[in-house]
Write an enzyme that holds these catalytic residues in place. Structure first.
Site, PDB file in Angstrom:
ATOM      1  N   SER A  65       0.816  -1.216   0.000  1.00 21.04           N
ATOM      2  CA  SER A  65       0.000   0.000   0.000  1.00 21.04           C
ATOM      3  C   SER A  65       0.848   1.265   0.000  1.00 21.04           C
ATOM      4  O   SER A  65       0.466   2.271  -0.596  1.00 21.04           O
ATOM      5  CB  SER A  65      -0.951   0.009   1.201  1.00 21.04           C
ATOM      6  OG  SER A  65      -1.947  -0.979   1.031  1.00 21.04           O
ATOM      7  N   PHE A  66       2.001   1.233   0.647  1.00 22.21           N
ATOM      8  CA  PHE A  66       2.851   2.417   0.680  1.00 22.21           C
ATOM      9  C   PHE A  66       3.290   2.831  -0.723  1.00 22.21           C
ATOM     10  O   PHE A  66       3.476   4.010  -1.005  1.00 22.21           O
ATOM     11  CB  PHE A  66       4.081   2.159   1.575  1.00 22.21           C
ATOM     12  CG  PHE A  66       4.791   3.412   1.971  1.00 22.21           C
ATOM     13  CD1 PHE A  66       4.306   4.207   2.997  1.00 22.21           C
ATOM     14  CD2 PHE A  66       5.945   3.811   1.313  1.00 22.21           C
ATOM     15  CE1 PHE A  66       4.959   5.372   3.369  1.00 22.21           C
ATOM     16  CE2 PHE A  66       6.608   4.977   1.671  1.00 22.21           C
ATOM     17  CZ  PHE A  66       6.107   5.755   2.703  1.00 22.21           C
ATOM     18  N   GLU A  67       3.427   1.864  -1.622  1.00 24.63           N
ATOM     19  CA  GLU A  67       3.870   2.132  -2.991  1.00 24.63           C
ATOM     20  C   GLU A  67       2.739   2.574  -3.917  1.00 24.63           C
ATOM     21  O   GLU A  67       2.971   2.892  -5.087  1.00 24.63           O
ATOM     22  CB  GLU A  67       4.567   0.898  -3.571  1.00 24.63           C
ATOM     23  CG  GLU A  67       5.890   0.572  -2.919  1.00 24.63           C
ATOM     24  CD  GLU A  67       5.768  -0.100  -1.550  1.00 24.63           C
ATOM     25  OE1 GLU A  67       6.673   0.091  -0.717  1.00 24.63           O
ATOM     26  OE2 GLU A  67       4.757  -0.809  -1.315  1.00 24.63           O
ATOM     27  N   VAL A  90      -4.477  -2.173   4.607  1.00 22.64           N
ATOM     28  CA  VAL A  90      -3.516  -2.163   5.708  1.00 22.64           C
ATOM     29  C   VAL A  90      -4.271  -2.625   6.949  1.00 22.64           C
ATOM     30  O   VAL A  90      -5.268  -2.010   7.339  1.00 22.64           O
ATOM     31  CB  VAL A  90      -2.916  -0.755   5.927  1.00 22.64           C
ATOM     32  CG1 VAL A  90      -1.811  -0.810   6.978  1.00 22.64           C
ATOM     33  CG2 VAL A  90      -2.398  -0.169   4.621  1.00 22.64           C
ATOM     34  N   ASP A  94       0.833  -5.426  15.598  1.00 20.23           N
ATOM     35  CA  ASP A  94       1.313  -5.171  16.951  1.00 20.23           C
ATOM     36  C   ASP A  94       2.311  -4.024  17.038  1.00 20.23           C
ATOM     37  O   ASP A  94       2.783  -3.696  18.123  1.00 20.23           O
ATOM     38  CB  ASP A  94       1.975  -6.439  17.511  1.00 20.23           C
ATOM     39  CG  ASP A  94       0.979  -7.566  17.683  1.00 20.23           C
ATOM     40  OD1 ASP A  94      -0.211  -7.273  17.931  1.00 20.23           O
ATOM     41  OD2 ASP A  94       1.389  -8.728  17.543  1.00 20.23           O
ATOM     42  N   THR A  95       2.666  -3.429  15.896  1.00 24.36           N
ATOM     43  CA  THR A  95       3.669  -2.361  15.884  1.00 24.36           C
ATOM     44  C   THR A  95       3.054  -1.096  15.298  1.00 24.36           C
ATOM     45  O   THR A  95       1.992  -1.132  14.673  1.00 24.36           O
ATOM     46  CB  THR A  95       4.893  -2.769  15.046  1.00 24.36           C
ATOM     47  OG1 THR A  95       4.499  -2.821  13.662  1.00 24.36           O
ATOM     48  CG2 THR A  95       5.446  -4.122  15.480  1.00 24.36           C
ATOM     49  N   HIS A  97       3.833   0.311  12.698  1.00 25.81           N
ATOM     50  CA  HIS A  97       3.965   0.278  11.236  1.00 25.81           C
ATOM     51  C   HIS A  97       2.645   0.676  10.548  1.00 25.81           C
ATOM     52  O   HIS A  97       2.642   1.431   9.587  1.00 25.81           O
ATOM     53  CB  HIS A  97       4.392  -1.135  10.806  1.00 25.81           C
ATOM     54  CG  HIS A  97       4.558  -1.309   9.336  1.00 25.81           C
ATOM     55  ND1 HIS A  97       5.624  -0.786   8.645  1.00 25.81           N
ATOM     56  CD2 HIS A  97       3.790  -1.949   8.429  1.00 25.81           C
ATOM     57  CE1 HIS A  97       5.509  -1.099   7.368  1.00 25.81           C
ATOM     58  NE2 HIS A  97       4.404  -1.801   7.205  1.00 25.81           N
ATOM     59  N   PHE A 122      -8.910   7.357  -3.210  1.00 18.03           N
ATOM     60  CA  PHE A 122      -8.434   6.616  -2.042  1.00 18.03           C
ATOM     61  C   PHE A 122      -9.331   5.404  -1.820  1.00 18.03           C
ATOM     62  O   PHE A 122     -10.438   5.524  -1.299  1.00 18.03           O
ATOM     63  CB  PHE A 122      -8.447   7.531  -0.813  1.00 18.03           C
ATOM     64  CG  PHE A 122      -7.835   6.922   0.411  1.00 18.03           C
ATOM     65  CD1 PHE A 122      -6.475   7.048   0.640  1.00 18.03           C
ATOM     66  CD2 PHE A 122      -8.606   6.246   1.330  1.00 18.03           C
ATOM     67  CE1 PHE A 122      -5.897   6.499   1.782  1.00 18.03           C
ATOM     68  CE2 PHE A 122      -8.043   5.696   2.466  1.00 18.03           C
ATOM     69  CZ  PHE A 122      -6.684   5.816   2.695  1.00 18.03           C
ATOM     70  N   ARG A 136     -15.467  -5.414   4.086  1.00 17.73           N
ATOM     71  CA  ARG A 136     -15.458  -4.214   3.245  1.00 17.73           C
ATOM     72  C   ARG A 136     -14.899  -4.472   1.847  1.00 17.73           C
ATOM     73  O   ARG A 136     -14.720  -3.556   1.060  1.00 17.73           O
ATOM     74  CB  ARG A 136     -14.644  -3.120   3.946  1.00 17.73           C
ATOM     75  CG  ARG A 136     -15.377  -2.563   5.155  1.00 17.73           C
ATOM     76  CD  ARG A 136     -14.434  -1.956   6.178  1.00 17.73           C
ATOM     77  NE  ARG A 136     -15.192  -1.465   7.324  1.00 17.73           N
ATOM     78  CZ  ARG A 136     -15.661  -2.229   8.311  1.00 17.73           C
ATOM     79  NH1 ARG A 136     -15.455  -3.535   8.297  1.00 17.73           N
ATOM     80  NH2 ARG A 136     -16.343  -1.701   9.312  1.00 17.73           N
TER      81      ARG A 136
END
Length: 164
Positions: A65-67, A90, A94-95, A97, A122, A136
């Site tokens: 997704s970041f790309e 996304v 647990d982090t 990120h 989006f 979803r």
């Protein structure tokens, strides 16, 4: 949760302009592929149902997704699309990120909308768990891909109506 009050796939087809003369780019994240392919299928089917031709839909993959923002930028710069639909998922882990990726994608797509003369849509799910994503991506809350396609059609139509 707002989605629980609205089905993402509900729309009045009479309120949607024809997509017959429109060209779309769809950038799909390979991460969480079960979800992102379902989002793509929803977007693709909705574009076709509203008049877009198969030849006027370009599908490209990015690793995550970041790309999505870079892939969307490439489509805007290297093709003649009227809109780009960005589809990703996304899921909270647990982090932190999750927070960084969601923020970066949101800001990146917003920036593309401000820099280019075409709309970037989006279509990224940001969920707490896998089940929320499934719900979803064609599940009980509809399909965010459908919503992204309708948004793209309406935004291209709005732009064209302002030119007239």
């Amino acid at each position: 949760m707002a989605t629980s009050l609205k089905n993402l796939s509900d729309y009045n087809i009479e309120d949607v302009p024809s997509a017959e003369s429109m060209k779309f780019g769809i950038v799909v994240s390979e991460w969480n592929t079960e979800i992102t392919e379902a989002l793509y299928n929803g977007a693709y089917d909705t574009l076709i149902k509203n008049g877009a031709s198969k030849e006027n839909i370009i599908k490209k993959y990015v690793p995550g997704s970041f790309e999505l923002t870079a892939g969307a930028k490439y489509l805007a710069e290297l093709t003649d699309v009227d809109a780009v639909i960005c589809l990703g998922c996304v899921i909270q882990g647990d982090t932190p990120h999750f927070d960084y990726v969601c923020s970066g994608v949101t800001q990146g797509i917003t920036q593309l909308n401000l820099q280019y003369p075409i709309p970037f849509i989006f279509g990224v799910l940001t969920t707490s768990d896998q089940q929320q994503a499934i719900d979803r991506a064609g599940g009980k809350h509809g399909n965010k891909g459908d919503e992204g396609a309708i948004t793209a059609i309406k935004m291209v139509h709005m732009k064209e109506s302002l030119k007239a």
